[in-house]
Design a protein around this motif. Structure first.
Motif, short mmCIF file in Angstrom:
data_model
loop_
_atom_site.label_atom_id
_atom_site.label_comp_id
_atom_site.label_asym_id
_atom_site.label_seq_id
_atom_site.Cartn_x
_atom_site.Cartn_y
_atom_site.Cartn_z
N CYS A 181 0.85 -1.18 0.00
CA CYS A 181 0.00 0.00 0.00
C CYS A 181 0.89 1.24 0.00
O CYS A 181 1.89 1.28 0.71
N LEU A 182 0.51 2.22 -0.80
CA LEU A 182 1.27 3.47 -0.84
C LEU A 182 0.31 4.62 -0.60
O LEU A 182 -0.64 4.82 -1.36
N VAL A 183 0.54 5.36 0.45
CA VAL A 183 -0.23 6.58 0.68
C VAL A 183 0.73 7.75 0.49
O VAL A 183 1.63 7.96 1.29
N GLU A 184 0.56 8.44 -0.63
CA GLU A 184 1.36 9.64 -0.87
C GLU A 184 0.64 10.83 -0.26
O GLU A 184 -0.57 10.98 -0.44
N ILE A 185 1.36 11.62 0.47
CA ILE A 185 0.75 12.79 1.10
C ILE A 185 1.52 14.03 0.68
O ILE A 185 2.75 14.09 0.84
N ILE A 186 0.77 14.97 0.10
CA ILE A 186 1.41 16.24 -0.25
C ILE A 186 1.62 17.00 1.06
O ILE A 186 0.66 17.32 1.76
N GLY A 187 2.86 17.23 1.37
CA GLY A 187 3.16 17.79 2.68
C GLY A 187 3.61 19.24 2.62
O GLY A 187 4.41 19.61 1.76
N ASN A 188 3.10 20.00 3.54
CA ASN A 188 3.51 21.41 3.59
C ASN A 188 4.93 21.52 4.14
O ASN A 188 5.24 20.91 5.16
N CYS A 189 5.73 22.33 3.49
CA CYS A 189 7.05 22.66 4.04
C CYS A 189 7.21 24.17 3.98
O CYS A 189 7.94 24.71 3.15
N PRO A 190 6.46 24.90 4.87
CA PRO A 190 6.48 26.35 4.79
C PRO A 190 7.89 26.93 4.86
O PRO A 190 8.20 27.91 4.15
#
Ligand SMILES: Cc1ncc(C[n+]2csc(CCOP(=O)(O)OP(=O)(O)O)c2C)c(N)n1
Ligand code: SF4
Ligand SMILES: [Mg+2]
Lengths: 356, 276
Positions: free
Chosen positions: B229-238
């Motif tokens: 299973c692959l859960v890609e998460i667009i992550g904030n890097c302020p």
């Protein structure tokens, strides 16, 4: 008494892994040690053990990391170029104090080199190899029997010290066939529950495997702890073998395949009436400096023979510390000296030192 | 520079917190007990802290703390094991999927997940990742895509958007020179070994809920289905996007999703079921 079997060094090593209770083997094909993976691919499933051909040696050693970190007996093997690729993982395992067994069936290099035997990986094996301050326990087999025996010993030492153990063999010992005996073996009980990642029950703190110590104070403390361990290893695990040293005036110093060739050379030289002995380090780390220092008070000269351009000779000189001349003779790039070559070289040196 | 609306009203700084009498309140939300109660080192508005918490909520909700082993990467989340109260292993940069393979193959009854950034997974560790998924390794990969190398202070990643400015693409990512961003989820979904592939974001309340659901599914699928299973998460890097947290959240909606559309990419099929 167990029966003798006729086996290739690599196969004996693989069989020993099974008998030593190796839970998992991860490897990638490379000559001259592919027989290990082939043998285990055939045999391990019969024992419900894990065997896997990884996508690279980088992956193999990291699979070993995961399995070892979960408390299992894990192993990989390769030959020189593959062992180079593993250095990152080996450094991480040493840093995270994970036990495992790694076998290098040394071929000649540098680079892609040749598939013929060599001993050019001595420095890489005993001086670090990867980055940072760490040491491997390094065992150097000189026979098919030792290829098997050192697998048991290697796993036990790895567990005892929570440190990777390397068997430094070579293409000849790996490929040649000799008789070998497997002795009954009982695996020492080792409690890994204080660190192995098997899932955290409510009753204990979490276990985590890491080599990261971002605060310099902690990093130094960890390094000192490792150094203390290496000191214990140096004090307790030095192994070597001597032949004809009681009356020796001259001494061959050689390990692995070179020691086998020197044994022949020794017999020839002895027949000529020259009192020569052979000193064979079995542990290349920890190195038997002390015994060499003692022998230096007895012999007139030592000749180190290696299949490289002169690597272990530096350790011999460290042990001897200038007390007697330490000479070197080597062939490299997959070429092998004959016992006669070595005898000739020794005689020339004896004459030279006599004249001077 | 923070824009007007992000500046805290002065009064907010002066507010004196009234004494809190816990017994007077009903607890409607709590930090999962599967998290270690320490301060996190993550920047304000960083996705890592939020996603750590979501994973640990799932572990708590499913009551699988005893059976879960995580693998931390090299990246900003290298300290994940300081925060997640489960057994963990720290892998070398990019090697998490190989380490996870070693763990899960020997303990197939456990729940195993890797937690990896885009540099870790899609650059230095793409080989280990791709082969693990191709073998259908039965673990979960939580892939934190923030389009930069966070930890080493904002260099270009394989996922950096075209034209995006980073410290190593000061004039913006030139696709003709560096190629296009790698769409990891779409790429790996092509492999038969992948059973569940989804891309989510945590820049909104709804996104957080959906991400948690995806993580929960992925953990459950690990027991039900063969494969990865692959859960890609667009992550904030302020910090490295040089934005405020709110700007970073908007940037995801306005820019990131153009290259990395959200949603499920591959769902488990009946023939992926483990036979018992
Ligand atoms: C072999 C190796 N190369 C380089 C580094 C330096 N390094 C540490 S973290 C990192 C990138 C991390 O980026 P990413 O995986 O995207 O994680 P993020 O910090 O963005 O979450 C790099 C290059 C390293 N630790 N090891
Ligand atoms: S640098 Fe980026 S990824 Fe790293 S902690 Fe800060 S916001 Fe998070
Ligand atoms: Mg990143």
């Amino acid at each position: 008494m167990a029966d003798y079997k006729l086996m290739k060094g690599n196969e004996a090593m693989a069989e020993a892994a099974i008998q030593a209770g190796c839970d998992a083997y991860f490897g990638y094909p490379i000559t001259p040690q592919s027989e290990v993976l082939e043998y285990l691919a055939r045999e391990m499933p019969k024992y419900n053990r894990i065997v896997m051909q990884a996508e690279s040696e980088v992956a193999s050693i990291n699979m070993v990391y995961g399995a070892a970190g979960a408390g299992f007996r894990a192993m990989t093997s390769s030959s020189s170029p593959g062992i180079s690729l593993m250095q990152e993982g080996i450094s991480y395992m040493a840093g995270a104090e994970l036990p495992c067994l790694i076998v290098n069936v040394n071929r000649a290099g540098p680079g892609l080199g040749t598939i013929q035997p060599g001993q050019g990986d001595y420095f890489q094996s005993v001086k670090g190899g990867g980055h940072g301050d760490y040491k491997l326990i390094v065992l150097a087999p000189a026979s098919v029997q030792e290829m098997a025996d050192f697998v048991f010993l290697g796993f036990d030492l790895a567990d005892k010290y929570r440190n990777p153990v390397l068997i430094l063999s070579d293409g000849a010992i790996g490929q040649m066939m000799e008789k070998v005996q497997f002795h009954p073996y009982t695996r020492p009980l080792v409690d890994k529950s204080s660190w192995a990642t098997t899932g955290k029950p409510k009753t204990r703190d979490r276990n985590y495997i890491t080599s990261l110590f971002i605060q310099p104070e902690r990093m130094e403390k960890h390094n000192l702890k490792l150094e203390e361990k290496f000191k214990r290893i140096r004090e307790n695990e030095v192994r070597f073998e001597e032949y004809n040293t009681t009356d020796a005036e001259y001494l061959f110093v050689a390990y692995g395949l070179s020691a086998r060739i020197c044994q022949k050379a020794m017999d020839i030289v002895r027949e000529k009436g020259i009192k020569i002995g052979l000193f064979r380090p079995i542990t290349l780390y920890p190195y038997p400096y002390k015994r060499l220092e003692e022998l230096a008070t007895q012999v007139k000269m030592m000749l180190t023979v290696e299949l490289n351009s002169g690597q272990m000779v530096e350790d011999v000189r460290l042990g001897v510390n200038g007390k007697v001349p330490v000479e070197f003779y080597g062939r490299m790039g997959g070429m092998m000296p004959t016992p006669e070559d070595i005898v000739h070289h020794l005689e020339t040196l004896i004459q030279y030192h006599h004249a001077n | 520079m923070p824009t007007e609306e992000h500046v805290l009203p002065e009064t907010a700084l002066d507010v004196v917190t009234p004494a809190c009498h816990e017994e007077e309140y009903e607890v409607v939300y709590h930090k999962p007990a599967t998290m270690v109660d320490v301060h996190m080192h993550y920047c304000p508005g960083c996705a890592h802290s939020l996603v750590h918490k979501l994973i640990m909520e799932v572990v708590e909700d499913m009551d699988i703390q005893e059976k879960t082993i995580g693998i931390a990467p090299v990246g900003c989340s290298v300290f994940a094991y300081d925060y997640m109260d489960i057994d963990m292993q720290e892998a070398a940069h990019g090697r998490a999927c190989a380490v996870a393979t070693g763990i899960k193959r020997l303990m197939p009854e456990k729940y195993v997940f890797t937690y990896q950034g885009d540099g870790d997974l899609a650059a230095i560790g793409i080989a280990e990742t791709l082969h693990a998924v191709n073998r259908g390794e039965n673990f979960l990969i939580v892939f934190m895509n923030n389009a930069v190398y966070g930890m080493t202070s904002g260099q270009m990643a394989p996922t950096t958007l075209p034209g995006m400015h980073t410290t190593t693409s000061p004039d913006g990512r030139d696709v003709s020179y560096y190629g296009a961003p790698i769409k990891v989820a779409e790429l790996l979904a092509n492999l038969p070994g992948a059973v569940y592939v989804t891309r989510q974001a945590v820049n909104s309340a709804n996104g957080v809920r959906r991400t948690k659901k995806a993580l929960m599914n992925a953990f459950k699928y690990q027991q039900q289905y063969k494969g990865t299973c692959l859960v890609e998460i667009i992550g904030n890097c302020p910090s490295n996007w040089k934005m405020t947290p709110a700007e970073a959240s908007r940037f995801i909606d306005e820019e990131m999703v153009k290259t990395f559309p959200l949603g499920d990419i591959k769902l488990p099929q009946p023939d992926n079921l483990k036979t018992v």
